[in-house]
Design an enzyme around this catalytic site. Sequence first.
Site, PDB file in Angstrom:
ATOM      1  N   ASP A 152      -0.036  38.040  51.731  1.00  0.00           N
ATOM      2  CA  ASP A 152      -0.362  37.617  50.509  1.00  0.00           C
ATOM      3  C   ASP A 152      -0.155  38.539  49.442  1.00  0.00           C
ATOM      4  OD1 ASP A 152      -1.058  35.458  48.611  1.00  0.00           O
ATOM      5  OD2 ASP A 152      -3.250  36.033  48.606  1.00  0.00           O
TER       6      ASP A 152
ATOM      7  N   HIS B  97      -3.043  38.017  36.334  1.00  0.00           N
ATOM      8  CA  HIS B  97      -4.120  37.769  37.468  1.00  0.00           C
ATOM      9  C   HIS B  97      -4.883  39.197  37.657  1.00  0.00           C
ATOM     10  CE1 HIS B  97      -6.547  36.178  40.974  1.00  0.00           C
ATOM     11  NE2 HIS B  97      -5.752  37.144  41.494  1.00  0.00           N
TER      12      HIS B  97
ATOM     13  N   GLU C 270      -7.173  29.441  44.692  1.00  0.00           N
ATOM     14  CA  GLU C 270      -6.085  30.344  44.057  1.00  0.00           C
ATOM     15  C   GLU C 270      -4.899  29.534  44.207  1.00  0.00           C
ATOM     16  OE1 GLU C 270      -6.037  34.066  45.611  1.00  0.00           O
ATOM     17  OE2 GLU C 270      -7.759  34.740  44.395  1.00  0.00           O
TER      18      GLU C 270
ATOM     19  N   GLU D 251      -1.063  29.355  44.353  1.00  0.00           N
ATOM     20  CA  GLU D 251       0.119  30.529  44.573  1.00  0.00           C
ATOM     21  C   GLU D 251       1.231  29.713  44.971  1.00  0.00           C
ATOM     22  OE1 GLU D 251      -0.633  33.491  47.317  1.00  0.00           O
ATOM     23  OE2 GLU D 251      -2.909  33.948  46.814  1.00  0.00           O
TER      24      GLU D 251
ATOM     25  N   ASP E 237      -4.725  29.565  48.205  1.00  0.00           N
ATOM     26  CA  ASP E 237      -5.490  30.709  49.231  1.00  0.00           C
ATOM     27  C   ASP E 237      -7.184  30.839  48.717  1.00  0.00           C
ATOM     28  OD1 ASP E 237      -6.136  33.014  50.424  1.00  0.00           O
ATOM     29  OD2 ASP E 237      -5.545  34.317  48.642  1.00  0.00           O
TER      30      ASP E 237
ATOM     31  N   ARG F  95     -15.623  34.163  46.751  1.00  0.00           N
ATOM     32  CA  ARG F  95     -15.580  35.391  45.852  1.00  0.00           C
ATOM     33  C   ARG F  95     -16.851  36.210  46.247  1.00  0.00           C
ATOM     34  NH1 ARG F  95     -10.497  35.566  44.420  1.00  0.00           N
ATOM     35  NH2 ARG F  95     -10.013  33.584  43.164  1.00  0.00           N
TER      36      ARG F  95
ATOM     37  N   GLN G  29     -15.847  38.129  49.336  1.00  0.00           N
ATOM     38  CA  GLN G  29     -14.879  38.914  49.051  1.00  0.00           C
ATOM     39  C   GLN G  29     -15.415  40.128  48.349  1.00  0.00           C
ATOM     40  OE1 GLN G  29     -11.889  37.192  46.382  1.00  0.00           O
ATOM     41  NE2 GLN G  29     -10.799  39.180  46.257  1.00  0.00           N
TER      42      GLN G  29
ATOM     43  N   LYS H  59     -11.320  35.344  52.672  1.00  0.00           N
ATOM     44  CA  LYS H  59     -10.001  34.771  52.466  1.00  0.00           C
ATOM     45  C   LYS H  59      -9.621  33.918  53.557  1.00  0.00           C
ATOM     46  CE  LYS H  59      -8.877  36.595  48.362  1.00  0.00           C
ATOM     47  NZ  LYS H  59      -7.945  35.831  47.146  1.00  0.00           N
TER      48      LYS H  59
ATOM     49  N   THR I 244      -6.023  28.521  54.282  1.00  0.00           N
ATOM     50  CA  THR I 244      -4.968  28.538  53.340  1.00  0.00           C
ATOM     51  C   THR I 244      -4.284  27.295  53.305  1.00  0.00           C
ATOM     52  OG1 THR I 244      -4.795  30.996  53.657  1.00  0.00           O
ATOM     53  CG2 THR I 244      -2.794  30.040  52.518  1.00  0.00           C
TER      54      THR I 244
ATOM     55  N   GLU J 294     -11.311  33.271  37.217  1.00  0.00           N
ATOM     56  CA  GLU J 294     -10.704  33.803  35.858  1.00  0.00           C
ATOM     57  C   GLU J 294     -11.034  32.432  34.670  1.00  0.00           C
ATOM     58  OE1 GLU J 294      -6.503  35.194  35.633  1.00  0.00           O
ATOM     59  OE2 GLU J 294      -6.539  34.842  37.851  1.00  0.00           O
TER      60      GLU J 294
HETATM   61 CA    CA Z   1      -4.436  35.356  47.097  1.00  0.00          CA
END
Ligand code: CA
Length: 399
Positions: free
Chosen positions: A112, A119, A185, A187, A219, A223, A226, A239, A243, A350
Amino acid sequence: MSTTLPLPLGIFSTATNQRRRAGLRAGDEVIDLSACFNHTTVSARLPERKRLREALLPEVLNDYLRLGRSYHQSLCEILEEVGMDLLRESGCLHPLADCDLHLPVAVGDYTDFYASREHATRVGSLFRDPENALPPNWLHLPIGYHGRASSVVVSGTGIVRPKGQFKKHGDAAPRFGPSQRLDYEYELGAVIGKDSTLGQPVPLEEAEDYIFGFVILNDWSARDIQKWEYQPLGPFLGKNFATSISPWIIPLDALKDARVSTPHQDPTPLPYLRQGAFPTNFDIELRTELITKEGKRSTISEGNASTLYWSFAQQLTHHTVNGCNLRAGDLLGSGTISGPTQDTAGCLLELTMGGREPLTLADGSQRTFLEDGDTVILRARAGEVDFGEVRGTIRPANE
Ligand code: CA
């Protein structure tokens, strides 16, 4: 030159034939490649039949991808000449709605990246220091980490809220429990279609030869877990619990009209990462929807893949510059794709400024992070090329 756009490819099964097998998506129908061998007229026209038959034996596409993008292009052109009517009469077509879709490849390795400047800047401001949001290496190399292949799942798979360690603001000691800040996320994932050689870097001008196509990738990220665990070795249990990827691989050649240049790169990258004039980014519209447990749907973000600072070609070249090899079926995630404005951001971290500014959904309810029963749907489109979607619903944490 052919005007045929190569078709998206995936692995499917049907109620009447539960064997997982390769299919090509043509509108709202799926061409069953194995069934094409059963019809003499269709079978006679298949290119390199023996190689194709062998490549279709496994229940994943890795060997098919190794036949190459130009092989796939030829096959799609021949099937177009055969025509949908004959394919339908020959029993080689299934309505898409009747197909169960599965993971298209056995993912050997999943990496990743962190290739969106917007971002990285916003997350750097929230997690570290607004004055020094971008790490000092960020503008010099596409940062990445090795993810977890075992928990890559296909769209529709339920996502169990992970438990783990986290430390809330003001806590003297960490606690253990279900994540309270579960996020998605947005992606894109590049699916590798060609093995590279251990010890041999892939130069930038050859990088795209190794990419068969793209999927949408979510993904999922916890948080709170993390934030507590990530220093100094980077993401781990925050994480690797899941996925999700979309089931159809969109061939890179189908995006030829969507090519755009990357944003201006300043400072100029080191020579091995320096791109010529050929555009290596893609204009792909990205949309995120959230459906609540009660079934209310809201669009929560709309972005575009053209904003990625580092192209997939640069990511791949950087990945192999030390001699690390790639294999067909490997997956390279772009990192969250966020645009310049907050409503184009690719994750709740975000969109809600770290949970400080809740989003108001269509039914008036609010979200900072995901609740049990929420469904996240990521969609993508580049002109006429529809990527489909990747969706996942949050299930309660295990007792
Ligand atoms: Ca990611």
